[in-house]
Write a protein that holds these residues in place. Sequence first.
Motif, PDB file in Angstrom:
ATOM      1  N   HIS A   1       0.801  -1.555  -0.559  1.00  0.00           N
ATOM      2  CA  HIS A   1       0.006  -0.553  -0.314  1.00  0.00           C
ATOM      3  C   HIS A   1       1.020   1.709   0.108  1.00  0.00           C
ATOM      4  N   THR A   2       1.698   1.351   0.451  1.00  0.00           N
ATOM      5  CA  THR A   2       2.909   1.984   0.669  1.00  0.00           C
ATOM      6  C   THR A   2       3.295   2.892  -0.613  1.00  0.00           C
ATOM      7  N   LEU A   3       4.005   1.332  -1.008  1.00  0.00           N
ATOM      8  CA  LEU A   3       4.588   1.620  -2.501  1.00  0.00           C
ATOM      9  C   LEU A   3       3.688   2.270  -2.779  1.00  0.00           C
ATOM     10  N   ALA A   4       2.685   1.976  -3.334  1.00  0.00           N
ATOM     11  CA  ALA A   4       1.277   2.653  -4.798  1.00  0.00           C
ATOM     12  C   ALA A   4       1.420   3.974  -4.073  1.00  0.00           C
ATOM     13  N   ALA A   5       1.251   4.591  -2.342  1.00  0.00           N
ATOM     14  CA  ALA A   5       0.978   5.132  -2.706  1.00  0.00           C
ATOM     15  C   ALA A   5       2.367   6.317  -2.861  1.00  0.00           C
ATOM     16  N   THR A   6       3.266   5.977  -2.445  1.00  0.00           N
ATOM     17  CA  THR A   6       4.675   6.891  -2.828  1.00  0.00           C
ATOM     18  C   THR A   6       4.622   6.890  -4.356  1.00  0.00           C
TER      19      THR A   6
ATOM     20  N   ARG B   1      22.057  -4.358  -8.437  1.00  0.00           N
ATOM     21  CA  ARG B   1      22.520  -3.325  -7.400  1.00  0.00           C
ATOM     22  C   ARG B   1      21.350  -3.643  -5.706  1.00  0.00           C
ATOM     23  N   LEU B   2      21.187  -3.771  -4.738  1.00  0.00           N
ATOM     24  CA  LEU B   2      19.906  -4.497  -4.102  1.00  0.00           C
ATOM     25  C   LEU B   2      19.769  -3.404  -2.567  1.00  0.00           C
ATOM     26  N   SER B   3      18.347  -2.892  -2.395  1.00  0.00           N
ATOM     27  CA  SER B   3      18.114  -2.741  -1.506  1.00  0.00           C
ATOM     28  C   SER B   3      16.718  -2.516  -1.089  1.00  0.00           C
ATOM     29  N   LEU B   4      16.756  -2.459   0.160  1.00  0.00           N
ATOM     30  CA  LEU B   4      15.391  -2.978   1.223  1.00  0.00           C
ATOM     31  C   LEU B   4      14.823  -1.805   2.004  1.00  0.00           C
ATOM     32  N   ALA B   5      13.657  -2.140   1.397  1.00  0.00           N
ATOM     33  CA  ALA B   5      13.312  -0.843   1.962  1.00  0.00           C
ATOM     34  C   ALA B   5      11.091  -0.677   2.807  1.00  0.00           C
ATOM     35  N   GLN B   6      11.249  -0.234   3.822  1.00  0.00           N
ATOM     36  CA  GLN B   6      10.189  -0.362   4.823  1.00  0.00           C
ATOM     37  C   GLN B   6       9.185   0.849   4.917  1.00  0.00           C
TER      38      GLN B   6
ATOM     39  N   ARG C   1       5.842   6.057   4.940  1.00  0.00           N
ATOM     40  CA  ARG C   1       6.042   6.055   3.588  1.00  0.00           C
ATOM     41  C   ARG C   1       7.075   5.138   3.603  1.00  0.00           C
ATOM     42  N   LEU C   2       7.956   4.589   2.787  1.00  0.00           N
ATOM     43  CA  LEU C   2       9.463   3.383   2.235  1.00  0.00           C
ATOM     44  C   LEU C   2      10.485   4.513   2.749  1.00  0.00           C
ATOM     45  N   VAL C   3      11.139   3.013   3.815  1.00  0.00           N
ATOM     46  CA  VAL C   3      12.418   4.096   4.624  1.00  0.00           C
ATOM     47  C   VAL C   3      13.335   3.017   3.726  1.00  0.00           C
ATOM     48  N   THR C   4      14.487   3.267   3.397  1.00  0.00           N
ATOM     49  CA  THR C   4      15.605   2.523   2.645  1.00  0.00           C
ATOM     50  C   THR C   4      16.837   2.161   3.807  1.00  0.00           C
ATOM     51  N   VAL C   5      16.552   0.793   4.346  1.00  0.00           N
ATOM     52  CA  VAL C   5      17.337   0.694   5.467  1.00  0.00           C
ATOM     53  C   VAL C   5      18.506   0.334   5.633  1.00  0.00           C
ATOM     54  N   ASP C   6      18.826  -0.835   3.686  1.00  0.00           N
ATOM     55  CA  ASP C   6      19.805  -1.513   3.636  1.00  0.00           C
ATOM     56  C   ASP C   6      19.437  -0.924   1.683  1.00  0.00           C
ATOM     57  N   GLU C   7      20.969  -0.779   1.196  1.00  0.00           N
ATOM     58  CA  GLU C   7      22.288  -0.984  -0.739  1.00  0.00           C
ATOM     59  C   GLU C   7      23.239  -1.445  -0.378  1.00  0.00           C
TER      60      GLU C   7
END
Length: 564
Positions: free
Chosen positions: A140-145, A534-539, A552-558
Amino acid sequence: MTGLRLGPLLRHVDGESAGTATIWVETDGPCTAEVRCEDGAYGSSRTFLIAGHHYALIPVTGLTPGTSAAYEVLLDERRVWPPEDSAFPPSVIRTPAAFAAGTGTDHAGNSPELRVSFGSCRWASAPVGEPDPVGPDALHTLAATLAADPAAVRPDVLLLLGDQVYADETSKATRRWLAERRDLSEPPGAEVADYEEYTRLYDESWSDPNVRWLLSTVPSCMIFDDHDVIDDWNTSASWVAEMRTKPWWRERILSGLMSYWVYQHLGNLSPAELATDKLYAAVRGEPDGTGRLREFAAEADADPACVRWSYRRDFGRTRLLMVDSRAARVLAEGHREMLDAEEAAWVRDQALTDPGDRDHLLIGTSLPWLLPPLVHDAESWNAALARGERGKRWARFGEALRRRADLEHWAAFPTSFEKLAGLIAEAGDGPDAPATVCVLSGDVHHAYVAEPAWRTGQPRSRVVQLTCSPVHNSIPLSIRLGFRFGWSRVGRRLGRAFARHGRVPAPSVSWGKTGGPWFGNQLMTLALRGRAARLSLAQARTPDGEPEAGARLVTVDERELAAG
């Protein structure tokens, strides 16, 4: 007038030849469903009927590779999508650029980027205005973003790696709905019982306006896991035998397989595969396809080897193998395999063919191949006990523990674990090896990156286990503590003690965690360009003091997986 009940879902998109796509819809009556794109691309299909519900999978042709086209959905020539009052950007079909023959570039000489987002385990979003007990939904948050910024970089494909719906853990709203249909004091209680109740789960999950828009404009690939049917589905032969004695089970398993075929599996197939699919032709060719689909589901339940739910998708020079690690199991003790012989041969063939045409190999399996070491060894030990390695008393204990503790991942099928290790090493070696071999998984309600080392020769490709879960679900403290301990040195030593007790030989690979564990509602994204990865993780997080709508989607690792 016929209306749109659910969808549209943009499923298969191909730009390699004459651009094609498929769009899935559910309508509230029989009709001709059409898709009209602003660039003239077009498709139409007559709906088919299953258990009183009407569906269409619309093949769209004439798309231009490397372009983006807004589209509309019409039912009997009346526009139903997008809604007149839609607050979302237009739904579009973005067709990837075609690769020039024998190269990693398009015909203009560019090396296009492929963005693959993935995760698993998603409870439906809480209704608008209600607090969400498990925090914001990452989908849902990805869609809103994306809706808030049409220019934002979006995934090229979304991989949903299991537990798209929870047949055994229904929401309060669904339980109220179920109580109006039947007596919940009778089994299976507040779990779903039949096909109609499965349709309720998909309505609840995919009707959220944000998620509905996202799935209409980002292509998706799906595979089931246990909760799509029931927790621990196909854990063991004795589990299956016991379930088959329950009076409600047959209707549950047939309805689960039927609904999966309609709502998820059909959209995984390409137009060419659909054109030769005998079941699809039979269902569409009858006034009511319910009986034929039910026969198919009964056959699939009685003989899992007669059906292949696994599938392959090629995205330019990236190959995705989505592997069914749930329904294709061989469960006889002493002969347990995650995949039956024919399924395993198919996976092997798809992984090894055309090696020079791939920069990346993605293996999607709902269950992680590489688990925290303590968990892996505990599952291997448990499998040894259950097959009688330490005698009948331990075998009974092993079976009971297997069910209570959900010990049924790849590690619980040691022969299959080793076969997959060997296949990955073979696919990742040689002069034409891909830059990366990535195993994409979910299920375990945390995210991590793990990398294996083979005891006899390391493949040329970089091999990584990428696990991302949940998209939207609960993460109890016990799970957090347990998995953190499972990765620890003490946990690793305890796991080896279990393995020694079960007389379990050391696996052919060792592995360590190189990222995580991360806990939260989250999505991973692979960005692939040429041989670079490249890999990223968003919470999904809600800032303090803000309502859930402000998530919001917050990137916690790249991290870089391959430099190219």
